[in-house]
Scaffold this active site. Structure first.
Site, PDB file in Angstrom:
ATOM      1  CG  HIS A 306       5.264  -1.830  97.709  1.00  0.00           C
ATOM      2  ND1 HIS A 306       6.018  -1.249  98.696  1.00  0.00           N
ATOM      3  CD2 HIS A 306       5.851  -1.498  96.523  1.00  0.00           C
ATOM      4  CE1 HIS A 306       7.023  -0.580  98.128  1.00  0.00           C
ATOM      5  NE2 HIS A 306       6.944  -0.712  96.828  1.00  0.00           N
ATOM      6  CG  ASP A 364       6.509  -2.932  89.901  1.00  0.00           C
ATOM      7  OD1 ASP A 364       7.208  -2.078  89.332  1.00  0.00           O
ATOM      8  OD2 ASP A 364       6.664  -3.256  91.086  1.00  0.00           O
TER       9      ASP A 364
END
Length: 431
Positions: A306, A364
């Site tokens: 991320h 996700d």
């Protein structure tokens, strides 16, 4: 650097800049006077080292894997509260009392209906239109249907617009889904919870009674809470940028949805699911791991790493638990995609390559599997993200508008094009 000052020398000229300290996080050097004092700008592509605003809403510590809404850890809010409680918190700054929660829930659920002309508005789109394209249009159209709440200078109209956005976006999202599959629109029911009402609008049909499943409803509610806000990301910054011009809130949120549609932002869970499907089986994982490590291969492992988190994404832990609860409730056993996901997660947490590069599973990673199990097609994943994030966008927009220091945003640039040159008549131009 002194305690509250920073000193910078530009072309032999030394200037002093103030250093501001937040409640949490790095100190911030105020550079507003830099151009006036030195005739220079700062250069920060992607704004990776730039604080674009002051905010009291959401805090992220990427190194420690911390996400706070108004000071409350995301895991506590997702596990102990519900989405509308987080909505209230993001909007007003404090958790509601019991009566405030009852009143807020009632207020939201009483505004879930959309103008009946929206049904005809939908019929202007092709059936195979991407739901995100439809959502962008619908959010922009809200300023035409609800023009009695677009005066941003009126606090009452700002609040009405905020309530309308939070309450009506699920209805529009469900309508976009129903339209894409050729089914009749389903009107909302105000006696249901926010998440239960949305699932019913998506999956009920006239020929049979829709039964509320508390496990699936709770999973949907958690997904909304986990995605409600995430500090100054691309779409939130887009909302603030649009809002700084004085644009109405519906137009600003539509701009945020458009930004979220980008595959580098809101499309990550859809891309992650497609990647798991491409891998196909646990036996093929080593092949794709090798490709991910190969600098010359364009393949990327989606759902890992991320831009902000350099530790385990705190939302991913809750999403993993939620995913297992949904699969168990639906009696989905030995799911090949889940087997691949679990194996990939174990590799990422133990492989030196992933550890060194801090490529931990993010939210996700499991949300795509969960949404697929709930019955949503991949084209709806980003729509659900936008639905959840609407409250964060609204809270950020509201905070910006109410900030007395707010002014129109005007980023600068490093110009590397031609200097001034003379116009050449067309018959005298050569390649």
């Amino acid at each position: 650097m002194s305690k509250n000052k920073a000193h910078i020398t530009v072309n032999d000229k030394k200037i002093e800049l103030s250093v501001r300290k937040g409640t949490l996080g790095p100190d911030v050097i105020e550079i507003a006077s830099l151009y006036k004092e030195t005739d220079t700008f700062t250069y920060d592509p992607g704004f990776t080292s730039t604080a674009s605003c002051e905010s009291k809403i959401t805090y992220i510590d990427g190194n420690e894997g911390i996400l706070l809404y108004r000071g409350y850890p995301i895991d506590q809010l997702a596990e102990k509260g519900d989405f509308l409680e987080s909505c209230y918190l993001l909007l007003y700054g404090e958790l509601p009392t019991k009566q405030e929660k009852i009143d807020f829930d009632r207020c939201i659920m009483q505004h879930t209906m959309v103008h009946e002309q929206f049904a005809r508005f939908f019929h202007g789109f092709r059936r195979d239109s991407h739901p995100m394209a439809v959502m962008i249009a619908c959010l922009g159209a809200m300023s035409a249907f609800y023009h009695d709440s677009i005066d941003i200078t009126d606090p009452q109209q700002r609040m009405i617009a905020s309530i309308r956005l939070i309450s009506k976006v699920p209805t529009l999202a469900a309508m976009a889904y129903k339209y894409s599959i050729g089914q009749a629109f389903v009107y909302p029911r105000n006696d249901l919870s926010y998440a239960a009402n949305f699932l019913r609008m998506c999956f009920s049909v006239p020929c049979e009674e829709y039964k509320i499943n508390p496990v699936l409803t709770r999973a949907m509610d958690r997904i909304f809470t986990l995605h409600a806000d995430h500090e100054q990301n691309a779409s939130t910054s887009t909302v603030r940028l649009a809002g700084s011009s004085g644009a109405n809130p519906f137009a600003c949120i539509a701009a945020g949805v458009a930004c979220l549609w980008g595959p580098a932002h809101g499309g990550a869970n859809e891309a992650c699911l497609k990647m798991l499907q491409e891998i196909g089986s646990v036996e093929r994982i080593p092949e794709f791991i090798a490709r991910a490590k190969d600098k010359n291969d364009s393949f990327r492992l989606m759902g890992f790493g991320h831009r902000v988190y350099k530790n385990y994404d705190p939302r991913a832990k809750i999403m993993q638990q939620t995913c297992h609860e949904v699969l168990k409730e639906l009696n989905i056993q030995n799911d090949p995609l889940l087997d691949i996901a679990i194996t990939l997660e174990n590799i990422a947490l133990n492989d030196e390559y992933f550890i060194e590069k801090k490529l931990y599973p993010n939210v996700d990673f499991y949300s795509g599997i969960t949404l697929k199990a709930l019955g949503f097609p991949t084209e709806m994943f980003t729509v659900l993200f936008a639905l959840a994030r609407s409250v964060g966008w609204v809270a950020q927009w509201k905070e910006m508008i109410e900030d007395p220091a707010q002014k129109i945003s005007r980023p600068r640039q490093l110009y590397t094009g031609y200097a001034a040159r003379e116009y050449i008549p067309i018959d005298k131009r050569v390649n």
